[in-house]
Design a protein around this motif. Structure first.
Motif, PDB file in Angstrom:
ATOM      1  N   THR A   1       0.825  -1.203   0.000  1.00 38.12           N
ATOM      2  CA  THR A   1       0.000   0.000   0.000  1.00 38.12           C
ATOM      3  C   THR A   1       0.862   1.258   0.000  1.00 38.12           C
ATOM      4  O   THR A   1       0.593   2.228  -0.701  1.00 38.12           O
TER       5      THR A   1
ATOM      6  N   THR B   1     -16.460  -5.233   2.470  1.00 35.36           N
ATOM      7  CA  THR B   1     -15.269  -4.396   2.453  1.00 35.36           C
ATOM      8  C   THR B   1     -14.215  -4.999   1.533  1.00 35.36           C
ATOM      9  O   THR B   1     -13.869  -6.177   1.666  1.00 35.36           O
ATOM     10  N   TRP B   2     -13.718  -4.190   0.596  1.00 34.00           N
ATOM     11  CA  TRP B   2     -12.707  -4.617  -0.361  1.00 34.00           C
ATOM     12  C   TRP B   2     -11.627  -3.543  -0.455  1.00 34.00           C
ATOM     13  O   TRP B   2     -11.905  -2.362  -0.241  1.00 34.00           O
ATOM     14  N   THR B   3     -10.404  -3.963  -0.807  1.00 37.65           N
ATOM     15  CA  THR B   3      -9.306  -3.036  -1.019  1.00 37.65           C
ATOM     16  C   THR B   3      -9.088  -2.843  -2.511  1.00 37.65           C
ATOM     17  O   THR B   3      -8.983  -3.819  -3.264  1.00 37.65           O
TER      18      THR B   3
ATOM     19  N   SER C   1      -6.704  -1.200  -5.514  1.00 38.94           N
ATOM     20  CA  SER C   1      -5.353  -0.703  -5.765  1.00 38.94           C
ATOM     21  C   SER C   1      -5.105  -0.540  -7.255  1.00 38.94           C
ATOM     22  O   SER C   1      -5.898  -0.969  -8.092  1.00 38.94           O
TER      23      SER C   1
ATOM     24  N   TRP D   1      -9.492  -5.015  -7.364  1.00 36.64           N
ATOM     25  CA  TRP D   1     -10.140  -5.209  -6.062  1.00 36.64           C
ATOM     26  C   TRP D   1      -9.730  -6.560  -5.483  1.00 36.64           C
ATOM     27  O   TRP D   1      -9.772  -7.580  -6.171  1.00 36.64           O
TER      28      TRP D   1
ATOM     29  N   ARG E   1      -9.738  -8.990  -1.549  1.00 40.44           N
ATOM     30  CA  ARG E   1      -9.937  -9.210  -0.114  1.00 40.44           C
ATOM     31  C   ARG E   1      -9.580 -10.662   0.145  1.00 40.44           C
ATOM     32  O   ARG E   1      -9.367 -11.450  -0.786  1.00 40.44           O
TER      33      ARG E   1
ATOM     34  N   SER F   1      -7.280   2.372  -0.591  1.00 39.99           N
ATOM     35  CA  SER F   1      -8.240   2.382   0.511  1.00 39.99           C
ATOM     36  C   SER F   1      -9.079   1.109   0.505  1.00 39.99           C
ATOM     37  O   SER F   1      -9.094   0.350  -0.464  1.00 39.99           O
ATOM     38  N   SER F   2      -9.780   0.880   1.614  1.00 43.84           N
ATOM     39  CA  SER F   2     -10.614  -0.322   1.774  1.00 43.84           C
ATOM     40  C   SER F   2     -12.021   0.087   2.192  1.00 43.84           C
ATOM     41  O   SER F   2     -12.422  -0.082   3.358  1.00 43.84           O
TER      42      SER F   2
END
Length: 407
Positions: free
Chosen positions: A14, A47-49, A51, A65, A67, A168-169
């Motif tokens: 990140t 909730t997913w991150t 990038s 995406w 998780r 972000s997530s």
């Protein structure tokens, strides 16, 4: 290509993304908010991150995406629209993928899927499942590659009305209401209803001078269907799980489940034979065809409308048997079908509502004939049209009521 990070490298990854990709992606590359109201391409509450990286193909504005244990997770439509690509082949850079046209030159792309559960030309609503996370195509690990595009060019993503922060997530706020109407109380008059997509979904039923009635059934990715399953005079909840093609109908305190259909199908319900007990059916958009199922499992097929229409059902002539129809969301035009006592098929059309509205049908005045209505996603208002018959040129009266969450 996507490189999957191990659990121990997520934090460092990140930080590196912040240094390498956030500056070019989130400064001059930003745009004004799109016309489409994009939400995360995942069910409500998840909730997913998200990038990216400098060499992300085809653009650093695309989101990958991830998780934990994300292989096979449901992917849903980020905004309503018409499917223009439903690639079920694993080869190629995007692999199995879906593209949804949202109008105004805007579309969204969902790539590297393991399953594609929609068909080309099909109109999908926001929050409707369109596939599952995978690692098909040019991918080295399970994830969803997501793009927002303008005139086929990837643009900076906006979600829930704000520009997305890479790395972000966020929690998905793709928690839309789906409008319905049916007679839940057995008094012959349909009540405005919404199916609220959530981890534990619920039907919220509006009753005059009484608190909202809530019936829980299904999940955020299920499609709602309601009907009088036991013939006792009032509606009961049901859902259709497209991923497993399973109907789950709740009545007398228990849930009855059975398999029927294919993943792109949309559920419908009605009393097809007029015996007082409702059965289910399907709208197969890619063929413009209804498939009505009897209690014994026999199927009746009816061709009507086009692949981008939405299905509606109702007793248009008051004979006790449910008829079918379609709604063209682009023109707000209903086409209704009925069969008379001599077996002659009759079609009628009526334009009602505004383009972009969702169709709702119900017997608003208790006269035994189903009336037409629409629900506006922008205002969350039901507009209910009463006429001597559904296709009458003039409505006798129109009433509106706000119910549900606007989008």
């Amino acid at each position: 290509m996507h490189v999957r990070h191990t659990a121990t490298s997520v934090a460092l990854g990140t930080v590196l993304l912040s240094c390498l990709t956030l500056a070019p992606a989130q400064s001059a590359a930003r745009r004004s908010a799109p016309a489409a109201d994009y939400e995360m391409p995942f069910p409500c509450g998840q909730t997913w991150t998200g990038s990216t990286r400098a060499n992300h193909s085809p653009s650093s504005k695309a989101i990958d995406w991830n998780r934990a244990d994300d292989m096979g997770a449901p992917v849903v439509a980020s905004a309503p629209g018409v499917v223009t690509t439903a690639n079920k082949v694993s080869t190629g850079g995007y692999g199995k993928s879906v593209v949804i046209d949202h109008g105004n030159g805007e579309d969204s792309l969902y790539a590297h899927l393991s399953v594609v559960s929609v068909s080309v030309g099909q109109r999908v609503d926001q929050g409707m499942q369109i596939g599952n996370v995978g690692s098909s195509g040019n991918s080295t690990g399970a994830h969803l590659h997501f793009e927002e595009r303008k005139s086929r060019t990837v643009v900076f993503p906006y979600l829930h009305g704000t520009s997305f922060v890479f790395g972000s997530s966020p929690k998905s706020q793709n928690c839309v209401d789906v409008p319905l109407a049916e007679d839940w109380t057995g008094d012959g008059i349909a009540e405005p209803t919404v199916f609220r997509r959530a981890t534990l979904a619920k039907f919220r039923i509006m009753r005059p001078d009484k608190p909202v009635l809530v019936k829980r059934l299904g999940t955020a990715t299920d499609q709602p269907v309601v009907g009088d399953w036991d013939g006792r005079g009032g509606a009961n909840p049901g859902v259709y799980t497209a991923a497993t093609t399973t109907f789950s109908l709740k009545f007398k305190g228990e849930v009855t489940s059975f398999v029927f259909g294919t993943p792109p199908d949309q559920p419908v319900a009605g009393d097809w034979d007029g015996n007082g007990r409702w059965e289910v059916g399907l709208w197969r958009a890619r063929k413009g065809k209804f498939i009505l199922r009897s209690a014994a499992g026999a199927k009746t097929k009816i061709s009507l409308g086009g692949k981008d229409d939405l299905p509606v059902t109702g007793d248009w002539d008051g004979d006790g048997r449910t008829d079918v129809g379609v709604f063209d969301q682009a023109t707000a035009r209903f086409t209704l079908r009925k069969v008379d006592d001599e077996g002659t098929v009759w079609l009628g059309t009526i334009t009602y509502g505004q383009p972009g509205d969702l169709p709702v049908t119900g017997d608003w005045d208790g006269n035994g004939r189903t009336d037409l209505g629409v629900w506006s996603p922008a205002t969350a208002k039901f507009a209910m049209r009463r006429a001597t018959e559904p296709t009458a040129a003039r409505a006798l009266s129109i009433s509106t009521v706000k119910f549900g969450r606007r989008r």
